[in-house]
Design an enzyme around this catalytic site. Structure first.
Site, mmCIF file in Angstrom:
data_model
loop_
_atom_site.group_PDB
_atom_site.id
_atom_site.type_symbol
_atom_site.label_atom_id
_atom_site.label_comp_id
_atom_site.label_asym_id
_atom_site.label_seq_id
_atom_site.Cartn_x
_atom_site.Cartn_y
_atom_site.Cartn_z
ATOM 1 C CB THR A 74 -7.230 -0.535 -1.632
ATOM 2 O OG1 THR A 74 -6.406 0.574 -1.287
ATOM 3 C CG2 THR A 74 -7.908 -0.242 -2.957
ATOM 4 C CB VAL A 117 2.173 16.680 -2.556
ATOM 5 C CG1 VAL A 117 3.646 16.789 -2.207
ATOM 6 C CG2 VAL A 117 1.927 17.103 -4.003
ATOM 7 N NE ARG A 146 4.694 -30.670 -7.293
ATOM 8 C CZ ARG A 146 5.545 -31.641 -6.995
ATOM 9 N NH1 ARG A 146 6.338 -32.133 -7.920
ATOM 10 N NH2 ARG A 146 5.602 -32.157 -5.786
ATOM 11 C CG ASP A 158 -1.891 -1.153 1.226
ATOM 12 O OD1 ASP A 158 -2.264 -1.612 0.133
ATOM 13 O OD2 ASP A 158 -2.247 -1.614 2.323
ATOM 14 C CD GLU A 159 4.720 -0.486 -0.351
ATOM 15 O OE1 GLU A 159 3.825 -0.753 -1.181
ATOM 16 O OE2 GLU A 159 5.392 -1.354 0.227
ATOM 17 N N GLY A 185 -4.618 -4.189 -3.719
ATOM 18 C CA GLY A 185 -5.604 -3.153 -3.995
ATOM 19 C C GLY A 185 -4.817 -1.930 -4.402
ATOM 20 C CG HIS A 186 -2.140 -2.003 -6.986
ATOM 21 N ND1 HIS A 186 -1.319 -2.633 -7.877
ATOM 22 C CD2 HIS A 186 -1.827 -2.519 -5.772
ATOM 23 C CE1 HIS A 186 -0.549 -3.492 -7.236
ATOM 24 N NE2 HIS A 186 -0.845 -3.453 -5.960
ATOM 25 C CE LYS A 224 2.346 -2.334 -4.396
ATOM 26 N NZ LYS A 224 2.020 -1.989 -3.000
ATOM 27 N N GLY A 225 0.097 1.936 -7.185
ATOM 28 C CA GLY A 225 -0.878 2.141 -8.255
ATOM 29 C C GLY A 225 -0.708 3.504 -8.897
ATOM 30 C CE LYS A 226 0.519 10.580 -7.257
ATOM 31 N NZ LYS A 226 0.345 11.710 -6.377
HETATM 32 P P1 GDP Z 1 -0.812 0.417 -3.536
HETATM 33 O O1 GDP Z 1 -1.411 -0.853 -3.053
HETATM 34 O O2 GDP Z 1 0.647 0.491 -3.283
HETATM 35 O O3 GDP Z 1 -1.145 0.720 -4.965
HETATM 36 O O4 GDP Z 1 -1.460 1.573 -2.653
HETATM 37 P P2 GDP Z 1 -3.017 1.714 -2.263
HETATM 38 O O5 GDP Z 1 -3.774 2.153 -3.448
HETATM 39 O O6 GDP Z 1 -3.501 0.502 -1.538
HETATM 40 O O7 GDP Z 1 -2.932 2.842 -1.149
HETATM 41 C C1 GDP Z 1 -2.411 4.100 -1.414
HETATM 42 C C2 GDP Z 1 -3.492 5.137 -1.127
HETATM 43 O O8 GDP Z 1 -2.882 6.403 -1.061
HETATM 44 C C3 GDP Z 1 -4.517 5.256 -2.231
HETATM 45 O O9 GDP Z 1 -5.751 5.609 -1.651
HETATM 46 C C4 GDP Z 1 -3.994 6.394 -3.103
HETATM 47 O O10 GDP Z 1 -5.018 7.075 -3.809
HETATM 48 C C5 GDP Z 1 -3.383 7.272 -2.065
HETATM 49 N N1 GDP Z 1 -2.213 8.050 -2.479
HETATM 50 C C6 GDP Z 1 -1.215 7.708 -3.339
HETATM 51 N N2 GDP Z 1 -0.259 8.633 -3.339
HETATM 52 C C7 GDP Z 1 -0.645 9.585 -2.442
HETATM 53 C C8 GDP Z 1 -0.059 10.805 -1.958
HETATM 54 O O11 GDP Z 1 1.034 11.191 -2.346
HETATM 55 N N3 GDP Z 1 -0.768 11.500 -1.026
HETATM 56 C C9 GDP Z 1 -1.987 11.088 -0.558
HETATM 57 N N4 GDP Z 1 -2.595 11.845 0.350
HETATM 58 N N5 GDP Z 1 -2.553 9.967 -0.999
HETATM 59 C C10 GDP Z 1 -1.884 9.216 -1.918
HETATM 60 P P1 IMO Z 2 -0.974 -4.114 -2.234
HETATM 61 O O1 IMO Z 2 -0.562 -4.676 -3.561
HETATM 62 C C1 IMO Z 2 -0.986 -4.520 2.110
HETATM 63 C C2 IMO Z 2 -1.006 -8.602 3.702
HETATM 64 C C3 IMO Z 2 -2.262 -8.999 4.452
HETATM 65 C C4 IMO Z 2 -1.661 -9.967 5.472
HETATM 66 C C5 IMO Z 2 -0.588 -10.675 4.646
HETATM 67 C C6 IMO Z 2 -1.034 -12.011 4.070
HETATM 68 O O2 IMO Z 2 -2.254 -3.378 -2.261
HETATM 69 O O3 IMO Z 2 0.140 -3.347 -1.610
HETATM 70 P P2 IMO Z 2 -2.615 -12.659 2.042
HETATM 71 O O4 IMO Z 2 -4.057 -12.355 1.788
HETATM 72 O O5 IMO Z 2 -1.697 -12.175 0.980
HETATM 73 O O6 IMO Z 2 -2.394 -14.104 2.378
HETATM 74 O O7 IMO Z 2 -2.266 -11.855 3.398
HETATM 75 O O8 IMO Z 2 -0.253 -9.808 3.596
HETATM 76 N N1 IMO Z 2 -1.244 -8.094 2.332
HETATM 77 C C7 IMO Z 2 -1.198 -6.803 2.010
HETATM 78 N N2 IMO Z 2 -1.012 -5.714 2.768
HETATM 79 N N3 IMO Z 2 -1.127 -4.399 0.781
HETATM 80 C C8 IMO Z 2 -1.281 -5.489 -0.009
HETATM 81 O O9 IMO Z 2 -1.277 -5.435 -1.349
HETATM 82 C C9 IMO Z 2 -1.356 -6.764 0.606
HETATM 83 N N4 IMO Z 2 -1.530 -8.016 0.148
HETATM 84 C C10 IMO Z 2 -1.441 -8.821 1.220
HETATM 85 O O10 IMO Z 2 -2.856 -7.890 5.076
HETATM 86 O O11 IMO Z 2 -1.017 -9.257 6.486
HETATM 87 MG MG MG Z 3 -2.905 -1.523 -1.786
#
Ligand code: GDP
Ligand code: IMO
Ligand code: MG
Length: 426
Positions: free
Chosen positions: A299, A414, A142, A12-13, A39-40, A15-17
């Protein structure tokens, strides 16, 4: 130029953006690991897209999207994703390619994930219950695996499913005292998945190598984050695939040597969903401030994310094992308003200072963060588009993190929108 974008924390860093932005200069975007646990989020204007299996390049109408071998595909989620985009007039016809070798997540995987988590009680991993672990387990085992190519031979699949379901039901009943699943119902669903998905199925390894030979620009999209990597993360509190950049070559059949740039994505702080050690966690007002301001709710599952300070020990480790060239730091805006900011620069473990991330979670659980404290800033920065227009304390924060992780931060988020992005140092 071929790039790989990968998370350097616990997912959830943002990455999607980042992928959505970089996709503008790419011909093809490839998902290579994980499944619908991802969830991106991509925000374009007033539209917010939550993508679980489709690559984050799919919003751009001319971008080719590939779901490669290493992904586990829940056809229900994928077909929904395709339909949701179609409703917004975004078609994936002739631009989505799904590997015939991806493993398929079916109802019994999700059921097993849920039953196991429930039975573990307090010791549960906190999975997303998307059937990820059970599906990858079947892949490694398998004998009971179903792959996309099986949708081409429905009669054979029917027979196979009956055998698998017979086995799964024995386990459900004996281990969990749970209701059985119905093989015929699962098969019926597979018939409908075949209808919808067969046009997209192909040999993606051949496709990618042809594209590379033709000079196409490919963007590899990581899911989850390095610290959730099955082999290199905080086991057992990890996902079931190699979610660091090390999983990229195995996940799509393209050697890392052919990737020109590995871009790591971090948040300006740290979040984690699910269980497991988190040395810099702030289970207090500061954590709540970050959660509220950053809208830190999952997400995929909507769960509140655990929040804490930036952990330079963990990120340096991710940078090292991922051969990361440069870093994108998202959510800098979320830190505005905090008086002081802390960066974890070392761990204190059993009386010793360590700057290399420990290999086992017993050590990690004992790690006490050693912080560098920096002054924060008050001003909102969501409209800033030049590094030098950021408050000086925000600039200093970025420079300090760069120093600790030893890589340049070239993209700064930002805000969630495409436009809320600062590009610095090239
Ligand atoms: P991903 O899984 O790495 O793609 O990240 P997620 O989509 O799960 O979570 C990132 C959240 O932060 C999303 O709701 C984005 O819309 C939001 N987001 C991304 N970049 C920024 C940012 O620079 N600032 C803020 N406030 N939100 C951001
Ligand atoms: P994105 O791509 C954050 C976490 C789960 C749990 C562990 C194992 O959006 O960054 P799983 O369902 O994969 O067996 O769960 O991994 N987890 C994530 N946490 N972002 C994700 O994906 C994740 N995908 C799995 O919360 O701790
Ligand atoms: Mg995510």
């Amino acid at each position: 130029m071929n790039c790989c974008v990968v998370g350097l924390q616990w997912g959830d860093e943002g990455k999607g953006k980042v992928v959505d932005i970089l996709a503008e200069q790419s011909d093809i975007v490839v998902r290579y690991s994980g499944g619908a646990n991802a969830g991106h989020t991509v925000v374009i204007g007033d539209s917010r897209f939550a993508l679980h299996l489709l690559p984050s390049g799919s919003i751009r109408p001319d971008t080719i999207c590939v779901i490669a071998n290493g992904v586990v595909v829940d056809p229900e989620v994928l077909t929904n994703g395709i339909e949701r985009l179609a409703e917004k007039n975004i078609s994936l016809d002739r631009r989505l390619f799904i590997s015939e070798n991806v493993h398929v997540v079916l109802d019994y995987h999700k059921k097993e994930d849920q039953l196991r988590e429930e039975s573990l009680g307090k010791s549960k991993l906190g999975t997303t219950i998307r059937g990820i672990g059970p599906c990858y387990a079947d892949k490694v085992g398998r004998s009971y695996a179903v792959r996309m190519a099986d949708l081409r031979k429905l009669e054979a699949l029917k027979e196979k499913l009956h055998a698998i379901v017979e086995y799964k039901n024995k386990v459900f009943e004996a281990v969990y005292g749970a209701e059985p699943v119905n093989a015929n119902e699962i098969f019926k669903k597979c018939e409908s998945y075949a209808d919808k998905l067969l046009p997209f199925i192909t040999d993606t390894t051949e496709y990618l190598h042809r594209a590379i030979a033709n000079g196409k620009a490919i963007l590899f999209e990581g899911a989850q984050g390095t610290l959730l990597d099955l082999d290199h993360g905080t086991f057992p509190f990890v996902t079931s695939s190699n979610s660091s950049s090390l999983g990229m070559p195995a996940g799509c059949g393209v050697p890392a040597k052919l990737v020109d740039k590995f871009i790591g994505v971090v948040k300006a702080y740290t979040t984690r969903v699910g269980a497991g050690p988190f040395p810099t966690e702030q289970d207090n007002e500061t954590g709540q401030y970050i959660r509220d301001k950053g809208n830190e709710y999952g997400t995929t599952t909507g769960r509140p994310r655990r929040c804490g300070w930036f952990d330079a020990v963990a990120v340096s480790y991710a940078v090292t094992i991922g051969a990361i060239d440069s870093v994108a730091m998202m959510h800098l805006d979320t830190l505005a308003g905090l008086k002081e900011l802390k960066i974890c620069r070392a761990y204190q473990i059993n009386g010793q200072q360590k700057t290399f991330f420990p290999a086992n979670i017993d050590s990690l659980s004992r790690a006490r963060p050693v912080y560098e404290t920096l002054p924060g800033w008050e001003e909102e920065i969501t409209e800033v588009n030049d590094f030098h227009d950021l408050p000086v304390n925000a600039q200093n924060y970025i420079c300090q993190v760069e120093e600790y992780i030893g890589k340049p931060i070239t993209v700064i988020g930002v805000g969630p929108k495409r436009s809320q992005t600062i590009f610095s140092n090239g």
